[in-house]
Each structure stands twice: as C-alpha cells, then as structure tokens.
Scaffold this active site. Structure first.
Site, PDB file in Angstrom:
ATOM      1  N   ALA B  35       0.830  -1.205   0.000  1.00 48.27           N
ATOM      2  CA  ALA B  35       0.000   0.000   0.000  1.00 48.27           C
ATOM      3  C   ALA B  35       0.869   1.261   0.000  1.00 48.27           C
ATOM      4  CB  ALA B  35      -0.904   0.007   1.227  1.00 48.27           C
ATOM      5  N   ASP B  36       0.416   2.289  -0.717  1.00 50.17           N
ATOM      6  CA  ASP B  36       1.078   3.589  -0.594  1.00 50.17           C
ATOM      7  C   ASP B  36       0.212   4.472   0.305  1.00 50.17           C
ATOM      8  OD1 ASP B  36      -0.997   4.598  -2.142  1.00 50.17           O
ATOM      9  OD2 ASP B  36       0.212   4.775  -3.963  1.00 50.17           O
ATOM     10  N   SER B  37       0.611   5.745   0.467  1.00 55.63           N
ATOM     11  CA  SER B  37      -0.097   6.597   1.428  1.00 55.63           C
ATOM     12  C   SER B  37      -1.572   6.785   1.065  1.00 55.63           C
ATOM     13  CB  SER B  37       0.604   7.950   1.541  1.00 55.63           C
ATOM     14  OG  SER B  37       0.656   8.561   0.270  1.00 55.63           O
ATOM     15  N   LEU B  38      -1.851   6.842  -0.246  1.00 53.09           N
ATOM     16  CA  LEU B  38      -3.251   7.010  -0.649  1.00 53.09           C
ATOM     17  C   LEU B  38      -4.068   5.754  -0.352  1.00 53.09           C
ATOM     18  CD1 LEU B  38      -2.934   8.842  -4.092  1.00 53.09           C
ATOM     19  CD2 LEU B  38      -3.475   9.825  -1.867  1.00 53.09           C
ATOM     20  N   ASP B  39      -3.429   4.581  -0.552  1.00 53.42           N
ATOM     21  CA  ASP B  39      -4.129   3.327  -0.253  1.00 53.42           C
ATOM     22  C   ASP B  39      -4.514   3.259   1.222  1.00 53.42           C
ATOM     23  OD1 ASP B  39      -3.964   2.015  -2.813  1.00 53.42           O
ATOM     24  OD2 ASP B  39      -1.828   1.758  -2.453  1.00 53.42           O
TER      25      ASP B  39
END
Lengths: 417, 78
Positions: B35-39
């Site tokens: 996951a990235d920060s938006l996820d």
C-alpha cells in the site's frame, strides 16, 4: 535550425469496432457499425438510448486489479493501447534514452464516470464528505499521460491536451513539433475517452447534439446523408509511437508513415456551433498544408471530422471545396465516424490511425450508412459512400474540430527515404 | 475469526488487490501488502464506512497492520 523528420513506428487501437489495431482495420475495411443499445447504464429515460461502446472488454485481462481500480476507464483504455503500440514499435526500453521519450495524451473530458459516481454518492448521503482519495487522481484528464510514463519509465516531456474533440490530434501535432524541434526522440501519443455515462449522454442530449434514431442504432451515424440527425457517442482509445527518423532508422524500426505537418486554428465564433462558412476548418487545412510544404493537389484522402450533425458536415465540406478547388473532386473523402461513432477526445488518434492504415493498405475506409443524397452537397465529390475504395494513398489529411472552436489537422505521407 | 475480522480482511483484499493468504495479523499495509499513502487513507475510509464510525487522524496513524486494524475496530465498532 534544421527540422527533424518524424515518423510513426507503432500503433494501438481500442475502439467500438475492434479491440486492437488488426480488428479495428478489418472492421473499417468491411464497413462495420459499432452502434448498439447502451449496456453501461439503464438509458430508458434518455432521449438517446444507444452508443458506440467498446465491446467484450475485461480490463483485468490487461491490467492488474490493484492498478486498474486506481484508474478511470479513460485511463484504463489509454494503458491498453499504449501497451499495444509500444509492443508494436519494438522499442527496447533498456536501450533508449528515457529522458528523451515523452507522453502527450489527449482526452476531451477525462474521468467523467469517476466524477459522476463520487458526486452522486456525496449527494445521496447526509452531507458528510467521504470522497475517495483516488477521486481526483482518477478524474483529472492529465492522468493517462502520467500513468503511461510511470508504466514505461518515460521521463521526457509529459502532459495532456484538452481541446474537446480535437484533443488527440492536438496531442499528435504537439508531439510532432517537439520531435521536429529536437526536444525529444520519441513520444507515446494519442488519446482516450470514456464518456458513455449518464452525464455524458444526458449532457450531449441537452445540447441536441446526439442522434435520436433509437429504432435503428447501426444506421444512426450517417455523415453527409440528407437525414442525418446528430452524432453517435463513441468511446475508446488510439495510441501512436512517434519517433525521430534517424532514431527509428538506427534501430531498424518498421515505419508506418511520415508526419509532414500539423495545422491549428480557432473558429472564434461560438462555443458549440461551427463557423457557418467553415472559416476555422478552412484555415486549419491551409495551415497544415503550409506547415508540411505539400500542395493541395498532392492530397489523396481526407478523413474528415464529419460527425453526422446537420451544420458541422456542411461547413466542413464548404471549407474543403474552398481549400482544394477543382482538386476536391479527385479526393477521397470519408468519415470513419459512420462506423466508430464519435470518440470525442480520442477521435483524432483513431482517425489518424485510419489514415495511416489507408496509406499502408491502399484502401480508403468508407462512409457507411448513405441512403439519401443531400442536394446541398456537390454530387461530384467522392465521399466513399458505403464501400471501401482501392486507391494508392500517398498523402492523407485528418481533420478534427472541437467545442470551443478548436481545430487541428494533421498531414501524413507514405514514407519514402 | 470474529465477524469484524472477516469484514476487515475482505476490505483489505478488495482494496489492495492482495491474496487472502497474505493478510496475516502481522502484515503491514505498506511494508508487506504494497500500500502507498493514498491506499492507507482509502482503507481507513472504508473501515469508517463499513462500521459507521469516525476514526480520528491521530488514531488512524497508529493502524499500520492487519492486526492493529482488527483490534481497533473490535474495540470501537459495533
């Protein structure tokens, strides 16, 4: 400064009449209509209940679920055609200078479905904002260009063109000019659109722009026919790999065609109606001819904007006759929108591809659905009605005109040393 | 597994596009599940929506693994 020559070395298409380049061309040659009742939503209450949708397409055959869900449909379409065109070009990403490879991508609207869904959800709630963090990066029209660069690691010039139905010809002309000026070696360019959404059909219906021939969708897109009653909304994408000629030759690339010039103009007249005398259309064709140094008499084929609206078709023909004079009778003219419908911001890309394939194959794709002559058109003009025609095509011109009065034309020629 | 734990896992599988076998209690959203920060913002929002609660930002920051999400929600939801 000596201008560089620019050639096309890869193509990709996802259209209502074929989900790749080969299928698309086969349908163009055979005169297949892509129109059918809308399947993407219940259109019962809409004035127009049909469109040219992309068919038998499962995004997960092409893009991992994890990535696909962060893209609006117009970007999913963009990724599919960019992949096809890159593969077709044979470019080896390990061998090219990625800083000199860019992306310029057109979309007239961008993520309309994303916008529609997110706002609908907010409006049906209690006023608590629960917008998805991917709402904005799915919706904005430049994100296809961004995603394509991320996928292939292309670090050259990167942006989107938004000029309504001229957006992807705008992208092609810009890409052509940057390579010509030596600013980059390669562009992935083209455009994509996915506006077969309630707000897309409803919005264009409100403008009285769409055909309402609900009893016979496949014959609704009938450019230059006396009984034409508006355009048929299409969707899809087209991608082209443009490359500086010496760069292409050095790697032994297959060359589809050469781009010789691009034309740009504005009607400066009305937000949606074309100039009644076709002034902007005339100027853009003259600009493309001047830019390429080609004489009007050398042009074999014009893939017209020809959307099947009463006014638009008329003003474009007036413009062609003024620009080409007596040579207009020698031209093949056709509107492939009779088959694909109107792909809005993707129209220029898929229609330039039609021109390139016409050059390659020596065949002019037809304007299908011609039933009744419109006496306002000079009957000595050859609109390539109903059946494809054989012709050795050396030079082809593709016109696209957009709401706002934006006009772009691109001039393509058979590649010769 | 509690009903809450099952729902949490389902959301994670759906949103992050990962296999069920990867969604272990120790799995970190960013380090293990890609996951990235938006996820992660989206995950928190989905938890809020599913369980009809509001997770304050400072508490959201402390939810970094599958297990932490499950225990937070078991404590605060339902």
């Amino acid at each position: 400064m000596e201008l560089k020559r620019v050639v096309v070395t890869g193509l990709g298409a996802l259209t209502p009449i074929g989900n790749n380049l080969e299928e698309y061309w086969k349908s163009l040659e055979e005169g297949v209509s892509g129109a059918a009742p809308i399947t993407k939503f219940d259109a019962e209450k809409f004035r127009t209940k049909f469109a040219c949708e992309v068919k038998s397409f499962d995004v997960h055959d092409h893009i991992h679920r994890k990535d696909a869900r962060k893209m609006d449909i117009f970007t999913q379409y963009a990724m599919v055609v960019a992949e096809e065109a890159m593969k077709d070009s044979g470019l080896d990403l390990e061998k090219i200078n990625l800083a000199r490879a860019g992306v310029i991508w057109g979309s007239g609207i961008g993520g309309l479905k994303t916008f529609h869904d997110e706002v609908t959800e907010f409006a049906s709630g209690d006023g608590t904002p629960r917008y998805n963090p991917f709402f904005i990066p799915k919706m904005i029209a430049d994100l296809s260009a961004g995603h394509i660069s991320i996928r292939f690691g292309l670090m050259g010039p990167n942006f989107a063109t938004v000029s309504a139905c001229a957006s992807s010809t705008n992208a092609l002309v810009d890409s052509f000019n940057y390579i010509r000026l030596g600013k980059a070696d390669i562009f992935v360019t083209g455009g994509s659109e996915a506006a077969v959404v309630e707000s897309g059909i409803g919005g264009f219906n409100a403008l009285k722009a769409l055909s309402e021939r609900n009893d016979d969708p496949t014959t609704a897109s009938r450019p230059f026919d006396k009984n034409r009653d508006g355009f048929v909304l299409g969707e899809g994408a087209g991608a082209l790999i443009l490359e500086e000629l010496e760069h292409a030759k050095a790697r032994g690339a297959k060359i589809y065609a050469e781009i010789l010039g691009g034309g740009m103009s504005a009607d400066a007249h009305h937000i949606t109606a074309p100039h009644p005398e076709g002034l902007g259309a005339k100027n853009v064709m003259i600009d493309a001819l001047n830019d390429s140094g080609v004489k009007p008499e050398e042009v074999d084929y014009i893939n017209v904007h020809g959307t099947s609206t009463p006014l638009g078709d008329m003003s474009e023909v007036k413009a062609i006759q003024e620009v080409f004079g007596a040579h207009a009778y020698n031209l093949n003219i056709s509107s492939t929108k009779s088959m694909t419908g109107h792909l809005l911001g993707a129209a220029g890309a898929v229609e330039s591809i039609a021109c390139i394939m016409a050059i390659q194959k020596g065949i002019i794709p037809p304007t299908i659905n011609h039933f009744t002559d419109d006496e306002t058109f000079d009957n000595k003009l050859n609109f390539t009605f109903n059946k494809a025609q054989k012709r050795d095509v050396k030079v082809a011109l593709s016109n696209t005109f957009g709401f706002g009065g934006h006009n772009f034309s691109i001039l393509l020629r058979k590649y010769e040393e | 597994m509690s009903e809450i734990a099952q729902k949490v896992k389902k959301i994670i599988i759906d949103k992050l596009g990962v296999e069920e076998s990867e969604v272990t209690p120790e799995a970190s959203f960013t380090n293990d599940l890609g996951a990235d920060s938006l996820d992660t913002v989206e995950l928190i929002m989905e938890f809020e929506k599913e369980f009809n609660i509001s997770i304050p930002d400072d508490q959201a920051e402390s939810i970094a693994t599958v297990g932490q999400a499950i225990s937070y929600l078991e404590e605060h939801a339902g």
